[in-house]
Design an enzyme around this catalytic site. Structure first.
Site, PDB file in Angstrom:
ATOM      1  N   ASP A 129      25.876  29.119  -2.655  1.00 55.32           N
ATOM      2  CA  ASP A 129      24.621  29.220  -1.900  1.00 55.32           C
ATOM      3  C   ASP A 129      24.465  27.974  -1.043  1.00 55.32           C
ATOM      4  O   ASP A 129      25.232  27.017  -1.180  1.00 55.32           O
ATOM      5  CB  ASP A 129      23.442  29.340  -2.883  1.00 55.32           C
ATOM      6  CG  ASP A 129      22.251  30.069  -2.275  1.00 55.32           C
ATOM      7  OD1 ASP A 129      22.268  30.363  -1.067  1.00 55.32           O
ATOM      8  OD2 ASP A 129      21.285  30.332  -3.022  1.00 55.32           O
ATOM      9  N   HIS A 172      19.742  25.768   6.368  1.00 55.98           N
ATOM     10  CA  HIS A 172      19.382  27.042   5.736  1.00 55.98           C
ATOM     11  C   HIS A 172      19.657  28.211   6.688  1.00 55.98           C
ATOM     12  O   HIS A 172      20.221  29.224   6.288  1.00 55.98           O
ATOM     13  CB  HIS A 172      17.914  26.995   5.321  1.00 55.98           C
ATOM     14  CG  HIS A 172      17.448  28.261   4.681  1.00 55.98           C
ATOM     15  ND1 HIS A 172      18.039  28.770   3.543  1.00 55.98           N
ATOM     16  CD2 HIS A 172      16.486  29.139   5.043  1.00 55.98           C
ATOM     17  CE1 HIS A 172      17.431  29.904   3.223  1.00 55.98           C
ATOM     18  NE2 HIS A 172      16.499  30.142   4.115  1.00 55.98           N
ATOM     19  N   ASP A 174      22.715  36.521  -1.922  1.00 55.34           N
ATOM     20  CA  ASP A 174      22.065  37.553  -1.095  1.00 55.34           C
ATOM     21  C   ASP A 174      22.887  37.743   0.180  1.00 55.34           C
ATOM     22  O   ASP A 174      23.800  36.952   0.476  1.00 55.34           O
ATOM     23  CB  ASP A 174      20.604  37.191  -0.774  1.00 55.34           C
ATOM     24  CG  ASP A 174      20.476  35.811  -0.154  1.00 55.34           C
ATOM     25  OD1 ASP A 174      21.358  35.421   0.620  1.00 55.34           O
ATOM     26  OD2 ASP A 174      19.484  35.110  -0.450  1.00 55.34           O
ATOM     27  N   ASP A 178       0.815  -1.228   0.000  1.00 56.22           N
ATOM     28  CA  ASP A 178       0.000   0.000   0.000  1.00 56.22           C
ATOM     29  C   ASP A 178       0.843   1.270   0.000  1.00 56.22           C
ATOM     30  O   ASP A 178       0.320   2.376   0.076  1.00 56.22           O
ATOM     31  CB  ASP A 178      -0.953   0.005   1.201  1.00 56.22           C
ATOM     32  CG  ASP A 178      -0.213  -0.035   2.528  1.00 56.22           C
ATOM     33  OD1 ASP A 178       1.043  -0.001   2.510  1.00 56.22           O
ATOM     34  OD2 ASP A 178      -0.872  -0.092   3.582  1.00 56.22           O
ATOM     35  N   LYS A 206      19.141  39.878  -3.793  1.00 53.67           N
ATOM     36  CA  LYS A 206      18.102  39.020  -4.370  1.00 53.67           C
ATOM     37  C   LYS A 206      16.738  39.355  -3.787  1.00 53.67           C
ATOM     38  O   LYS A 206      16.614  39.606  -2.591  1.00 53.67           O
ATOM     39  CB  LYS A 206      18.449  37.561  -4.065  1.00 53.67           C
ATOM     40  CG  LYS A 206      17.379  36.579  -4.463  1.00 53.67           C
ATOM     41  CD  LYS A 206      17.877  35.161  -4.314  1.00 53.67           C
ATOM     42  CE  LYS A 206      17.241  34.474  -3.134  1.00 53.67           C
ATOM     43  NZ  LYS A 206      17.611  33.057  -3.045  1.00 53.67           N
TER      44      LYS A 206
HETATM   45  C1  R5P Z   1      17.025  30.811  -0.163  1.00 55.33           C
HETATM   46  O1  R5P Z   1      17.002  31.649   0.717  1.00 55.33           O
HETATM   47  C2  R5P Z   1      18.096  29.802  -0.302  1.00 55.33           C
HETATM   48  O2  R5P Z   1      19.259  30.199   0.347  1.00 55.33           O
HETATM   49  C3  R5P Z   1      18.401  29.502  -1.755  1.00 55.33           C
HETATM   50  O3  R5P Z   1      18.925  30.680  -2.363  1.00 55.33           O
HETATM   51  C4  R5P Z   1      17.167  29.118  -2.493  1.00 55.33           C
HETATM   52  O4  R5P Z   1      16.439  28.173  -1.773  1.00 55.33           O
HETATM   53  C5  R5P Z   1      17.520  28.571  -3.855  1.00 55.33           C
HETATM   54  O5  R5P Z   1      16.327  28.213  -4.467  1.00 55.33           O
HETATM   55  P1  R5P Z   1      16.120  28.271  -6.028  1.00 55.33           P
HETATM   56  O6  R5P Z   1      17.161  27.382  -6.639  1.00 55.33           O
HETATM   57  O7  R5P Z   1      14.717  27.749  -6.203  1.00 55.33           O
HETATM   58  O8  R5P Z   1      16.245  29.695  -6.461  1.00 55.33           O
END
Ligand code: R5P
Length: 293
Positions: free
Chosen positions: A209, A123, A160, A34, A183
């Site tokens: 990032d 994050h 950012d 399932d 950003k």
């Molecule tokens: C956002 O604050 C994160 O640090 C990444 O910049 C973001 O999640 C990246 O997402 P995407 O690839 O969808 O732009």
């Protein structure tokens, strides 16, 4: 120490286990007809045990909880959840009234089963404050920086201001300059990168990032930098989620390369996060071994 590999991270678990001088614990995970998930640890355990399982999907989160329960029931004395990629971290506030605080819900669920948690490049580190037990963040930035150095990057950019600290650490390790872009997120798929005065002309740039999801952030930043005359733009992140269309979006933007750590397996996951996890375990193990009050 024994390493229980979760289904989301077989390769990283194996590298980690080898580095720790052991073999991954044999497990069985499968689905009932399932669709429900079944998990079993096939070897008796004792002492320090880590379960390695990223949670990019709801099924992965459930597999983590089930393996933690199985490991404890099968003898783990000190149990650490290594969550290389911690999903639901971005909903770390109630941005609008009535929203669920997802990062908090996930933290409390994991805390029910583990004595401690190690997360690679969360994050925001503040999400770890939600764990009533020990929680440690570690970073794969040194390994990403070492990989980028091979491309002779001379400028590292954060997309950012919030991501600047990681970019600074990488730039320092590589002897490169550092800056950040501005950003603005319009929606889940769309970001705008504000034009900014910076001298990208003729330079080999890396954008660093914490994650690549839709690829929108990296793609827009790359376009902006190439328009400003950058020689090449390399994209690097700890977590490569690559939502549908992300890789095509990045290629269309003209990126020179894409590399991520193996917190989420995939073709671009060329940088091992095992050393980062080992550093995190070094920071957390003494807390779980201390006698509980
Ligand atoms: C956002 O604050 C994160 O640090 C990444 O910049 C973001 O999640 C990246 O997402 P995407 O690839 O969808 O732009």
């Amino acid at each position: 120490m024994r390493v229980v590999p979760g289904p989301a991270n077989p390769a990283l678990s194996k590298t980690l286990a080898t580095a720790l001088g052991t073999a991954p614990v044999r497990t069985e995970t499968r689905r009932f007809p399932d669709g429900e998930i079944y998990a079993r640890v096939l070897e008796p355990l004792a002492g320090d045990v880590v379960v390695v399982q990223s949670t990019p999907s709801n099924d992965d989160l459930l597999a983590l909880l089930l393996l933690l329960d199985a490991a404890r029931a099968h003898g783990a004395e000190h149990l650490v959840a290594v969550v290389p990629y911690y999903g639901y971290a971005r909903q770390d506030r109630r941005f609008q009234p009535g929203e669920a605080l997802s990062s908090d819900v996930v933290a409390r669920a994991i805390d029910l089963y583990a004595d401690a948690i190690v997360v690679v490049d969360p994050h925001k580190e503040a999400i770890l404050d939600r764990f009533p037990g020990s929680a440690v963040a570690c970073t794969a930035v040194p390994e990403l920086a070492a990989s980028l150095a091979a491309d002779e990057v001379d400028l590292v950019l954060a997309p950012d201001a919030g991501a600047r600290e990681r970019a600074e650490a990488a730039a320092k390790a590589m002897g490169a300059d550092v800056d950040h872009l501005e950003k603005k997120r319009i929606d889940a798929h769309t970001v705008e990168i504000a034009p900014k005065k910076m001298d990208a002309k003729g330079r080999t740039v890396a954008i660093l990032d914490d994650m690549i999801s839709t690829g929108g952030t990296m793609a827009r930043a790359t376009e902006t930098l190439l328009k400003a005359g950058a020689k090449a733009v390399h994209c690097a992140a700890t977590h490569g989620l690559f939502a549908a269309g992300a890789e095509a979006r990045l290629a269309a933007a003209g990126v020179a390369s894409v590399r991520v750590a193996d917190t989420v397996p995939g073709p671009n996951a060329t940088v091992s996060a095992a050393a980062a996890v080992q550093r995190g375990l070094g920071d957390v193990l003494h807390t779980v071994r201390a006698p509980q009050k």
